[in-house]
Design an enzyme around this catalytic site. Structure first.
Site, short mmCIF file in Angstrom:
data_model
loop_
_atom_site.label_atom_id
_atom_site.label_comp_id
_atom_site.label_asym_id
_atom_site.label_seq_id
_atom_site.Cartn_x
_atom_site.Cartn_y
_atom_site.Cartn_z
N ASP A 111 0.94 -1.34 -0.05
CA ASP A 111 0.17 -0.04 0.02
C ASP A 111 0.55 1.20 0.07
O ASP A 111 0.64 2.22 0.43
CB ASP A 111 -0.86 -0.04 1.21
CG ASP A 111 -1.67 -1.25 1.36
OD1 ASP A 111 -2.36 -1.67 0.39
OD2 ASP A 111 -1.72 -1.89 2.39
N LYS B 10 2.45 2.37 -5.34
CA LYS B 10 2.94 1.71 -6.30
C LYS B 10 2.50 2.34 -7.73
O LYS B 10 2.90 2.79 -8.74
CB LYS B 10 3.28 0.70 -6.30
CG LYS B 10 4.38 -0.01 -5.40
CD LYS B 10 4.53 -1.47 -5.23
CE LYS B 10 3.38 -2.33 -4.70
NZ LYS B 10 3.11 -1.86 -3.14
N GLY C 67 -4.13 -4.08 -4.71
CA GLY C 67 -4.75 -2.98 -5.24
C GLY C 67 -4.16 -1.83 -5.75
O GLY C 67 -3.33 -1.15 -4.70
N HIS C 68 -3.67 -1.21 -6.92
CA HIS C 68 -2.89 -0.12 -7.16
C HIS C 68 -3.94 1.04 -7.41
O HIS C 68 -4.68 0.81 -8.53
CB HIS C 68 -2.02 -0.35 -8.18
CG HIS C 68 -0.86 -1.26 -7.90
ND1 HIS C 68 0.19 -1.89 -8.68
CD2 HIS C 68 -0.48 -1.99 -6.67
CE1 HIS C 68 1.25 -2.75 -8.02
NE2 HIS C 68 0.59 -2.62 -6.90
N GLN D 265 1.87 -5.90 -3.59
CA GLN D 265 2.41 -5.91 -1.99
C GLN D 265 3.74 -5.15 -1.70
O GLN D 265 3.94 -4.33 -2.08
CB GLN D 265 2.34 -7.42 -1.60
CG GLN D 265 1.22 -8.17 -1.62
CD GLN D 265 0.72 -8.73 -2.89
OE1 GLN D 265 1.76 -9.24 -3.59
NE2 GLN D 265 -0.55 -9.05 -3.10
#
Length: 426
Positions: free
Chosen positions: A13, A16, A40-41, A222
């Protein structure tokens, strides 16, 4: 040319997705090398917010070739939903998105197994996102999983039925109740949908791009402290999230790795269970959570928040071979008059160390802090290093001295334009 790698240095988180999107104009290829839809990006631009789970973050740049590598575990159902969600952007996805035939497939029963295993752990649960990631990697390593290339095989259904039969046997042992029919229908519809995309031997795509002199960015998911080998085991993900994972997850020789962009927040967060030495279980932590909108982009779970942890950060830099640092969400600290920085740990026997213990899960460490004055002001509209408050530049200088590398990217807000570039990135 070389493959540059961009990855997180904390527990995930770190932001990225935004950085890949910002850096994407420099690259002709963006390739995702590990993880699955448990990550989730989040990208924000032009007033829009979009969360990607499996598709590389270069997808919003029409001129960029995006590759889902062999190290990824892919859920066809979520893949279809992601593609459907991108329809409003009028992207040429059949042209600029490739999927490795060697990427493992997440089946509906992998999700069920994930839930059964987590339920059986009781209070010792890992904090899984229940997306089926661990069971899919388990099948991959035990050499019985299915891969994307199998969906175009004439005996795919037979392979599927054989694996699902094994999964059902395990679920029966756990006495886990489930209804598979609806999920299976959605799964097979998604599998048919996937067939219209470029299913390729992606190791050739990446290496041919290298031979042609194209610029390539490998995108991780991650964070390094969730790496299955080097993270806070067993509270980790199921893949190698570090630079070495880019080699195995894309088929890239180590000699072809170039820059390694290490991303970290100006503070620290963690989702789910596991050790977190600088966690703030007080009003300060809650203010940090609300100011940073620290809720999981995949699960919506509140993230645990704390001050920046330099021993952990330096460890992640070491195992990744970081060459450039990227600091995110500096603006979240705008509200604090003082900022604490963990520079070392005090072990149970009184020893002071800057190293991570072998088992951070069972070794209780006390963070040792140094305190700096906060800038306590908005950073809105600031785009140059010289325009930043003196307290913030002092914070950056302190970190650079302790970490031994320059911080060349400072994110001052969620939008792709809210950042300060320095050095090689300017």
């Amino acid at each position: 040319m070389a493959v540059d790698v961009l990855l997180g240095l904390q527990w995930g988180d770190e932001g990225k997705g935004k950085i890949v999107d910002v850096l994407a104009p420099k690259y002709q290829v963006v390739a995702r090398f590990q993880g699955g839809p448990n990550a989730g990006h989040t990208l924000e631009f032009d007033g829009f917010k979009h969360v990607l789970h499996q598709i590389p973050s270069g997808i919003f740049r029409q001129e960029v070739q995006n590759i889902i590598g062999n190290g990824v575990v892919l859920d066809p159902i979520i893949f279809k939903k992601e593609i459907d969600g991108l329809a409003k952007y009028n992207l040429s996805l059949q042209q600029n998105l490739e999927v490795s035939k060697k990427a493992s497939i997440i089946l509906p029963t992998h999700r069920l197994l994930d839930a059964a295993y987590e339920k059986a752990k009781g209070d010792a649960k890992i904090g899984s996102t229940l997306k089926g990631i661990g069971p899919t990697y388990t099948d991959k390593i035990s050499r019985q999983g299915l891969r994307v290339g199998d969906i175009i095989s004439p005996n795919f259904k037979a392979k599927y039925d054989a694996l699902v039969a094994r999964h059902k046997g395990i679920l029966d042992v756990y006495q886990f109740e489930y209804d598979l029919a609806a999920a299976e229908q959605e799964f097979f519809e998604a599998v048919e949908f996937m067939k219209q995309f470029n299913l390729v031997d992606s190791e050739y795509s990446v290496n041919n791009a290298l031979t042609e002199g194209k610029t390539i960015l490998a995108e991780g998911a991650q964070g390094s402290l969730l790496d299955v080998d080097f993270g806070s085991y067993p509270f980790v993900t199921s893949s190698n999230t570090v630079t070495a994972g880019a080699c195995t997850g894309l088929g890239v020789a180590p000699k072809n790795i170039g820059e390694v962009y290490g991303i970290f927040k100006a503070y620290a967060t963690r989702v789910g269970s596991g050790p977190f030495p600088t966690e703030l279980l007080d009003e300060v932590g809650e203010r940090m959570r609300q100011e940073g909108r620290e809720f999981g982009s995949t699960t919506g779970r509140p993230r645990r928040c704390g001050w920046i942890d330099l021993p952990a950060l330096k460890y992640a830099m070491m195992i990744n071979g970081v060459t450039q640092l990227v600091m995110m969400k500096v603006d979240v600290l705008n509200i604090f008059e003082e900022i604490n920085i963990c520079t070392a740990y005090k072990l149970p026997d009184g020893t002071i160390t800057e190293q991570l213990p072998y088992d951070l899960t069972d070794t209780q460490v006390e963070p040792i802090y140094e305190t700096l004055k906060g800038w306590n002001t908005s950073l809105a509209g600031l785009r140059t290093f010289e325009s930043l408050p003196a307290e913030l530049t002092g914070y950056i200088a302190f970190l650079e001295e302790k970490l031994g590398l320059p911080i060349n990217f400072i994110s001052t807000g969620p939008d792709r334009d809210e950042c300060v570039l320095r050095g090689a990135l300017a």
